[in-house]
Design a protein around this motif. Structure first.
Motif, mmCIF file in Angstrom:
data_model
loop_
_atom_site.group_PDB
_atom_site.id
_atom_site.type_symbol
_atom_site.label_atom_id
_atom_site.label_comp_id
_atom_site.label_asym_id
_atom_site.label_seq_id
_atom_site.Cartn_x
_atom_site.Cartn_y
_atom_site.Cartn_z
ATOM 1 N N SER A 89 0.893 -1.084 -0.011
ATOM 2 C CA SER A 89 0.191 0.049 0.076
ATOM 3 C C SER A 89 0.796 1.199 -0.047
ATOM 4 O O SER A 89 1.867 1.374 0.524
ATOM 5 C CB SER A 89 -0.997 0.032 1.291
ATOM 6 O OG SER A 89 -0.189 0.162 2.476
ATOM 7 N N ASN A 90 0.261 2.409 -0.287
ATOM 8 C CA ASN A 90 0.956 3.684 -0.410
ATOM 9 C C ASN A 90 0.043 4.308 0.355
ATOM 10 O O ASN A 90 -0.976 4.631 0.439
ATOM 11 C CB ASN A 90 0.743 4.328 -1.612
ATOM 12 C CG ASN A 90 1.752 3.602 -2.806
ATOM 13 O OD1 ASN A 90 2.631 2.879 -2.352
ATOM 14 N ND2 ASN A 90 1.087 3.624 -4.020
ATOM 15 N N ILE A 91 0.795 4.992 1.558
ATOM 16 C CA ILE A 91 0.149 5.690 2.778
ATOM 17 C C ILE A 91 0.503 7.013 2.751
ATOM 18 O O ILE A 91 1.712 7.374 2.453
ATOM 19 C CB ILE A 91 0.410 4.791 4.008
ATOM 20 C CG1 ILE A 91 0.251 3.585 3.902
ATOM 21 C CG2 ILE A 91 -0.574 5.638 5.136
ATOM 22 C CD1 ILE A 91 0.578 2.538 5.010
ATOM 23 N N THR A 92 -0.489 7.893 2.773
ATOM 24 C CA THR A 92 -0.353 9.413 2.844
ATOM 25 C C THR A 92 -1.052 10.051 4.165
ATOM 26 O O THR A 92 -2.161 9.769 4.324
ATOM 27 C CB THR A 92 -0.659 10.059 1.511
ATOM 28 O OG1 THR A 92 -0.087 9.636 0.586
ATOM 29 C CG2 THR A 92 -0.297 11.600 1.693
ATOM 30 N N VAL A 93 -0.162 10.876 4.977
ATOM 31 C CA VAL A 93 -0.813 11.493 6.051
ATOM 32 C C VAL A 93 -0.435 13.140 5.870
ATOM 33 O O VAL A 93 0.845 13.401 5.602
ATOM 34 C CB VAL A 93 -0.178 10.979 7.478
ATOM 35 C CG1 VAL A 93 -0.678 11.831 8.409
ATOM 36 C CG2 VAL A 93 -0.473 9.512 7.599
#
Length: 125
Positions: free
Chosen positions: A115-119
């Motif tokens: 997965s690619n996670i962005t915060v």
């Protein structure tokens, strides 16, 4: 869509702290469960939620929150005390395809998802 140079010239992204983790070896479905818990929460509350949630994604998200906070405070000069989780997204990354031997010479596929996670952290107005 603006290029990186155009975004920089317009000053887009200076009011936020952002951290992106690409190709994390965990399914995006598992990450989204924890992300939904911390969206629109103050930073300290988000840390507490992630720390005490018994999920596999919690450790990854704790480090990602720390990175986003550091980017907001050190790079953009934002106040740590009024930061909140403005946006948190997990999208599907590339899938690693593996084979598992089965009876009579067959092979079944195993999909190891990433997965690619962005915060994104912003200051509360």
């Amino acid at each position: 869509m603006l290029t990186k140079k155009e975004r920089k010239a317009l000053g887009i992204g200076k009011d936020q702290g952002k951290a992106i983790l690409r190709n994390a070896r965990i399914s995006s479905r598992k990450v989204k469960i924890v992300l939904d818990l911390i969206k629109n929460k103050p930073l300290e509350e988000a840390y507490a939620i992630v720390k005490f949630t018994p999920k596999a994604a919690s450790e990854i998200l704790y480090k990602l929150l720390k990175s986003a906070e550091a980017n907001a405070v050190n790079n953009n000069g934002l106040n740590k005390d009024v930061l909140y989780v403005a946006d948190a997204v997990a999208s599907q990354g590339p899938t690693l395809k593996r084979m598992r031997p089965r009876a009579q010479g067959r092979g079944f596929r195993i999909n190891k998802r990433t997965s690619n996670i962005t915060v994104v952290l912003k200051e509360k107005k």
